[in-house]
Design an enzyme around this catalytic site. Structure first.
Site, PDB file in Angstrom:
ATOM      1  N   ASP A 142      51.552 114.673  21.116  1.00  0.00           N
ATOM      2  CA  ASP A 142      51.555 115.642  20.027  1.00  0.00           C
ATOM      3  C   ASP A 142      50.384 116.598  20.167  1.00  0.00           C
ATOM      4  O   ASP A 142      50.024 116.996  21.274  1.00  0.00           O
ATOM      5  CB  ASP A 142      51.511 114.868  18.700  1.00  0.00           C
ATOM      6  CG  ASP A 142      52.243 115.554  17.570  1.00  0.00           C
ATOM      7  OD1 ASP A 142      51.727 116.581  17.079  1.00  0.00           O
ATOM      8  OD2 ASP A 142      53.316 115.073  17.169  1.00  0.00           O
ATOM      9  N   HIS A 185      49.184 118.376  13.050  1.00  0.00           N
ATOM     10  CA  HIS A 185      50.518 117.799  13.186  1.00  0.00           C
ATOM     11  C   HIS A 185      50.452 116.360  13.691  1.00  0.00           C
ATOM     12  O   HIS A 185      51.056 115.442  13.116  1.00  0.00           O
ATOM     13  CB  HIS A 185      51.344 118.670  14.135  1.00  0.00           C
ATOM     14  CG  HIS A 185      52.783 118.304  14.214  1.00  0.00           C
ATOM     15  ND1 HIS A 185      53.271 117.430  15.167  1.00  0.00           N
ATOM     16  CD2 HIS A 185      53.848 118.699  13.482  1.00  0.00           C
ATOM     17  CE1 HIS A 185      54.583 117.309  15.011  1.00  0.00           C
ATOM     18  NE2 HIS A 185      54.959 118.066  13.988  1.00  0.00           N
ATOM     19  N   ASN A 221      64.527 121.181  13.778  1.00  0.00           N
ATOM     20  CA  ASN A 221      64.685 121.893  12.514  1.00  0.00           C
ATOM     21  C   ASN A 221      65.142 123.308  12.786  1.00  0.00           C
ATOM     22  O   ASN A 221      64.977 123.828  13.889  1.00  0.00           O
ATOM     23  CB  ASN A 221      63.363 121.940  11.750  1.00  0.00           C
ATOM     24  CG  ASN A 221      62.823 120.562  11.444  1.00  0.00           C
ATOM     25  OD1 ASN A 221      63.251 119.890  10.530  1.00  0.00           O
ATOM     26  ND2 ASN A 221      61.863 120.119  12.246  1.00  0.00           N
ATOM     27  N   SER A 270      59.921 115.969  12.433  1.00  0.00           N
ATOM     28  CA  SER A 270      58.758 115.363  13.094  1.00  0.00           C
ATOM     29  C   SER A 270      58.311 114.106  12.376  1.00  0.00           C
ATOM     30  O   SER A 270      57.958 113.099  12.991  1.00  0.00           O
ATOM     31  CB  SER A 270      57.585 116.350  13.100  1.00  0.00           C
ATOM     32  OG  SER A 270      57.734 117.350  14.041  1.00  0.00           O
TER      33      SER A 270
END
Length: 388
Positions: free
Chosen positions: A60, A114, A205, A271
């Site tokens: 990530d 994130h 998304n 996520s």
């Protein structure tokens, strides 16, 4: 082979919800169990499993190792960001003075937030007030997303996955993806499968005003546990991508998660649904250390609670998966042909995959590094020595 554009290689966070991702959570922490944990029945499994002994790689944007919710849970990782093409990550020698450069080199800093949110949803400590699904699991941070929350080289992400597999990961969480397939990335997925590492990825998304998208790569690879997101009513979140490749669903909207610096934010996107499923997988792997990654995947899909349209097998049920009896679960149909992950990888690296096939046939496994963190050291010290 098509290469995805940089604009499409990003974390599974809807563009229209970027503001929600970074907006402060209202009202502070709740004394009750967070709704997303109750929705997947995680607390009911904690008497039997808390994820102890399981390492989840968060590939990530890095992870803030100093966040109180993650105290002692973040292993020394690796960063693949800010490198020249073809260079190895610049790691600093153990014992170097801690600081921003040191932390970024080991993936233990997160300029975006994130990865920290993902890690917290997976493994925030039980005493933090905001527990993760698997509060005693450990996080192996591998940074591939830049300061804009994007990656520009799918081969680099594949290399990061392989590094995570070789360095102790039992589960790899990929809260990222894109529209186009990548042979090097697919080869890394096959490598993880060959080494009994479960890969979990978000389906993606999209904007509300755009046509329905197909499930993103790598979530659409059959060997990957593909996760879409729901709202607090159990319905698919309106911008969560889904399709026939979707395996499971988990809460993906308005979740409270840690942010770098010690605070918390409300986050939305597949996520974070993927993170919850990775946490549930850690509970199962901890409770059943003799199960293979394929058996963990099978149990989680078979015990999911059926839901509405577009949720795959349904909402992941952590407690049911932990309590599952493999002998009573329906068998998994195995296609005669090789999976697309193996096939795509073999196109560009046939010789390497032949080596992996030989590894599988002889039951081999790549030797993997284990790190000692504060949590693991504390558990070791609390365990009496033989004969004590």
């Amino acid at each position: 082979m098509r290469y995805r554009s940089a604009s499409r290689a990003l974390a599974c966070v809807t563009a229209t919800l970027a503001a929600a991702l970074l907006s402060p959570a209202a009202g502070g922490a709740s004394a009750s169990v967070p709704w997303h944990l109750a929705a997947i029945d995680a607390p009911a499994s904690w008497a039997e499993s808390t994820g102890e002994g399981v390492v989840v790689a968060v590939v990530d944007s890095g992870v803030d190792a100093d966040h109180p919710d993650l105290a002692g849970a973040v292993l020394p990782g690796r960063s693949y960001v800010d490198l020249d093409p073809g260079d190895e990550p610049r790691l600093l020698a153990l014992g170097s003075e801690p600081g921003p450069v040191y932390e970024r080199a080991f993936g233990q800093a997160d300029p975006v937030g994130h990865g920290t949110a993902v890690a917290g949803l997976i493994a925030a400590g039980a005493d933090s007030g905001h527990p993760g699904v698997a509060p005693d699991a450990e996080i192996l941070p591998v940074r591939v997303l830049d300061d804009e929350n994007r990656y520009h080289d799918s081969a680099m992400v594949g290399a990061a996955v392989e590094w995570a597999v070789d360095n102790g990961a039992d589960i790899v969480n990929l809260s990222l993806g894109g529209h186009y397939d990548s042979a090097p990335f697919a080869e890394a997925i096959a490598y993880a499968e060959a080494n009994d590492v479960l890969v979990v990825a978000c389906t993606g998304n999209q904007r509300l005003d755009e046509p329905a998208e197909e499930v993103w790569f790598p979530a659409r690879v059959p060997d990957v546990l593909a996760v879409t997101g729901t709202d607090d009513r159990g319905s698919r979140w309106r911008t969560a991508v889904t399709g026939e490749e979707t395996d499971l669903a988990a809460p993906g909207a308005d979740l409270l998660a840690p942010e770098p610096g010690g605070g918390h934010r409300t986050v939305t996107g597949t996520s974070f649904a993927s993170a919850l499923v990775s946490g549930a997988a850690a509970l199962v792997r901890s409770a059943h250390p003799d199960w293979t990654a394929a058996e963990v995947r099978r149990a989680m899909i078979a015990t999911a609670r059926a839901g509405g349209e577009g949720l795959g097998a349904g909402m992941v049920d952590a407690a049911a998966a932990v309590a599952a009896d493999l002998a009573s679960l329906p068998p998994v149909e195995v296609p005669a042909e090789a999976s697309p992950a193996v096939g795509l990888a073999a196109t560009t690296a046939g010789g390497a995959l032949l080596g992996l096939a030989a590894l599988l046939l002889r039951g081999g496994r790549v030797p993997r590094t284990r790190y000692w963190t504060a949590r693991r050291l504390a558990a070791r010290e609390a365990t009496p020595a033989p004969g004590a």
